[in-house]
Design an enzyme around this catalytic site. Structure first.
Site, PDB file in Angstrom:
ATOM      1  N   MET A  18       0.848  -1.196   0.000  1.00  0.00           N
ATOM      2  CA  MET A  18       0.000   0.000   0.000  1.00  0.00           C
ATOM      3  C   MET A  18       0.881   1.243   0.000  1.00  0.00           C
ATOM      4  SD  MET A  18      -3.043  -1.014   2.670  1.00  0.00           S
ATOM      5  CE  MET A  18      -1.949  -1.887   3.817  1.00  0.00           C
ATOM      6  N   ALA A  19       0.714   2.075  -1.012  1.00  0.00           N
ATOM      7  CA  ALA A  19       1.501   3.297  -1.119  1.00  0.00           C
ATOM      8  C   ALA A  19       1.251   4.199   0.081  1.00  0.00           C
ATOM      9  CB  ALA A  19       1.143   4.036  -2.410  1.00  0.00           C
ATOM     10  N   GLN A  71       7.447  -5.063  -4.347  1.00  0.00           N
ATOM     11  CA  GLN A  71       6.601  -4.933  -5.525  1.00  0.00           C
ATOM     12  C   GLN A  71       7.116  -3.815  -6.425  1.00  0.00           C
ATOM     13  OE1 GLN A  71       2.502  -3.081  -5.837  1.00  0.00           O
ATOM     14  NE2 GLN A  71       1.915  -5.230  -6.017  1.00  0.00           N
ATOM     15  N   CYS A 101      -2.557  -1.980 -10.150  1.00  0.00           N
ATOM     16  CA  CYS A 101      -2.806  -0.615  -9.677  1.00  0.00           C
ATOM     17  C   CYS A 101      -3.658   0.153 -10.693  1.00  0.00           C
ATOM     18  CB  CYS A 101      -1.495   0.126  -9.432  1.00  0.00           C
ATOM     19  SG  CYS A 101      -1.750   1.836  -8.866  1.00  0.00           S
ATOM     20  N   ASN A 201      -7.363 -11.521  -2.539  1.00  0.00           N
ATOM     21  CA  ASN A 201      -7.257 -10.160  -2.007  1.00  0.00           C
ATOM     22  C   ASN A 201      -8.533  -9.398  -2.349  1.00  0.00           C
ATOM     23  OD1 ASN A 201      -5.815  -7.149  -3.142  1.00  0.00           O
ATOM     24  ND2 ASN A 201      -5.963  -7.662  -0.997  1.00  0.00           N
ATOM     25  N   GLY A 202      -9.000  -8.591  -1.412  1.00  0.00           N
ATOM     26  CA  GLY A 202     -10.165  -7.765  -1.691  1.00  0.00           C
ATOM     27  C   GLY A 202     -11.322  -8.038  -0.764  1.00  0.00           C
ATOM     28  N   ASP A 203     -11.749  -7.026  -0.029  1.00  0.00           N
ATOM     29  CA  ASP A 203     -12.916  -7.095   0.863  1.00  0.00           C
ATOM     30  C   ASP A 203     -12.763  -8.061   2.034  1.00  0.00           C
ATOM     31  OD1 ASP A 203     -14.037  -5.225  -0.749  1.00  0.00           O
ATOM     32  OD2 ASP A 203     -15.670  -6.474  -1.511  1.00  0.00           O
ATOM     33  N   GLY A 225      -5.184  -5.676   3.053  1.00  0.00           N
ATOM     34  CA  GLY A 225      -4.652  -4.339   2.880  1.00  0.00           C
ATOM     35  C   GLY A 225      -5.300  -3.330   3.801  1.00  0.00           C
TER      36      GLY A 225
END
Length: 325
Positions: A18-19, A71, A101, A201-203, A225
């Site tokens: 995560m940036a 990454q 991204c 990944n996700g939710d 994340g």
């Protein structure tokens, strides 16, 4: 147990890149909370090849966080290959290629999720990195560029054929950004298409979500994340839930202690003002959903040094103690 190339993980819990978040300090905290694999912030391949000092800061690492996945993102196969070698030289254990991204400043250069619509370049990049770098290689992808360009399964097969050791699937389209609901069914379909490990990944917003995703998709690993920023304890809580133990909810004092620990970590890798500025955004995430947090958002945005950080936390966490008392 999850194995990526020659790296065996003790569990399958992974901190997502995560940036602005997953710098060394946050990764070390996540590691202490139970994440077995942590990812760097997204690193520009061109920045590394041009020897940008601001980019090289993102490669800071510490033995206690190993294994570390770095990454990288870019659109030129030669630059990506060189960047992978540089990351390896600076302590990376795994190289990850970003093909997910959706941010415009990344996709407009042909990098990130744009590669979901340019499979030829994506293939050239993977082949170039695979030949040049000996480390385990992973790729993060999306469902596709848009609903009329859904190609995650095709992309996954190509990546496996090119020698990728693991694939992470964020099942949203690039055009969605982070809106809408993640399609966990796609993770299951990708899992059926390839023999290498597939990471979902996700939710994953709660410990129970992690176990539900695993059960519904058969994924080999779980990447978390934004939920880890709101609740860094989520990795430990997932492991507790797996064992049938009650989930530990951190006390107010524990939350405050973690914030100060994070700030102290940051102040060791950057100057005080920069550390305080970084904590502004993180405090908004750390307190999101807690009682009265919205009333203190203006104070959080005025943090500029350790003194104002401590004052803001004393005011906020003191108000929580008064409510509980």
């Amino acid at each position: 147990m999850l194995k990526i190339g020659n790296i065996e993980l003790k569990n399958r819990l992974i901190l997502a890149p995560m940036a602005g978040v997953t710098s060394l300090p946050f990764r070390m905290m996540a590691k202490g909370m139970g994440a077995d694999l942590v990812f760097s912030e997204m690193v520009s391949a061109m920045g590394l090849t041009l020897h940008s000092s601001r980019t090289f800061v993102l490669l800071q690492t510490h033995p206690s966080e190993r294994p570390l996945a770095v990454q990288i993102f870019g659109a030129r196969p030669d630059a990506m290959a060189r960047a992978a070698c540089i990351a390896a030289e600076h302590g990376a254990d795994i190289i990850d290629i970003n093909m997910g991204c959706p941010v415009k400043k990344v996709t407009k250069t042909g990098a990130g999720a744009y590669l979901m619509r340019d499979m030829n370049t994506a293939q050239e990049i993977v082949k170039a990195v695979r030949v040049s770098c000996h480390l385990p290689l992973t790729v993060k992808i999306r469902s596709g560029w848009s609903p009329d360009r859904r190609n995650a399964c095709e992309m996954a097969r190509m990546l496996e054929d090119c020698g990728v050791d693991s694939i992470t699937v964020h099942p949203r389209f690039a055009t969605q950004g982070y809106s809408g609901k993640a399609d966990w069914g796609l993770i299951a379909r990708v899992k059926q298409e390839v023999s290498i490990p597939v990471i979902g990944n996700g939710d994953i917003n709660s410990p129970s979500d992690a176990l539900i995703m695993e059960r519904q998709t058969g994924c080999d690993g779980l990447m978390i994340g934004r939920a880890a920023v709101r609740n860094p304890w989520i990795f430990r809580q997932i492991l507790q839930l797996e064992k049938g133990l009650p989930i530990h909810e951190p006390e107010i004092s524990e939350r405050r202690s973690l914030i100060m620990k994070h700030y102290n970590f940051l102040s060791h890798v950057m100057e005080e003002h920069s550390a305080a500025l970084r904590m502004r955004g993180l405090l908004l995430s750390y307190t999101k959903g807690l009682p009265g947090s919205s009333r203190f958002r203006e104070k959080f945005t005025k943090i500029k040094d350790v003194g104002s950080l401590i004052q803001s936390m004393d005011d906020y966490f003191g108000s929580l103690e008064e409510v509980r008392g």
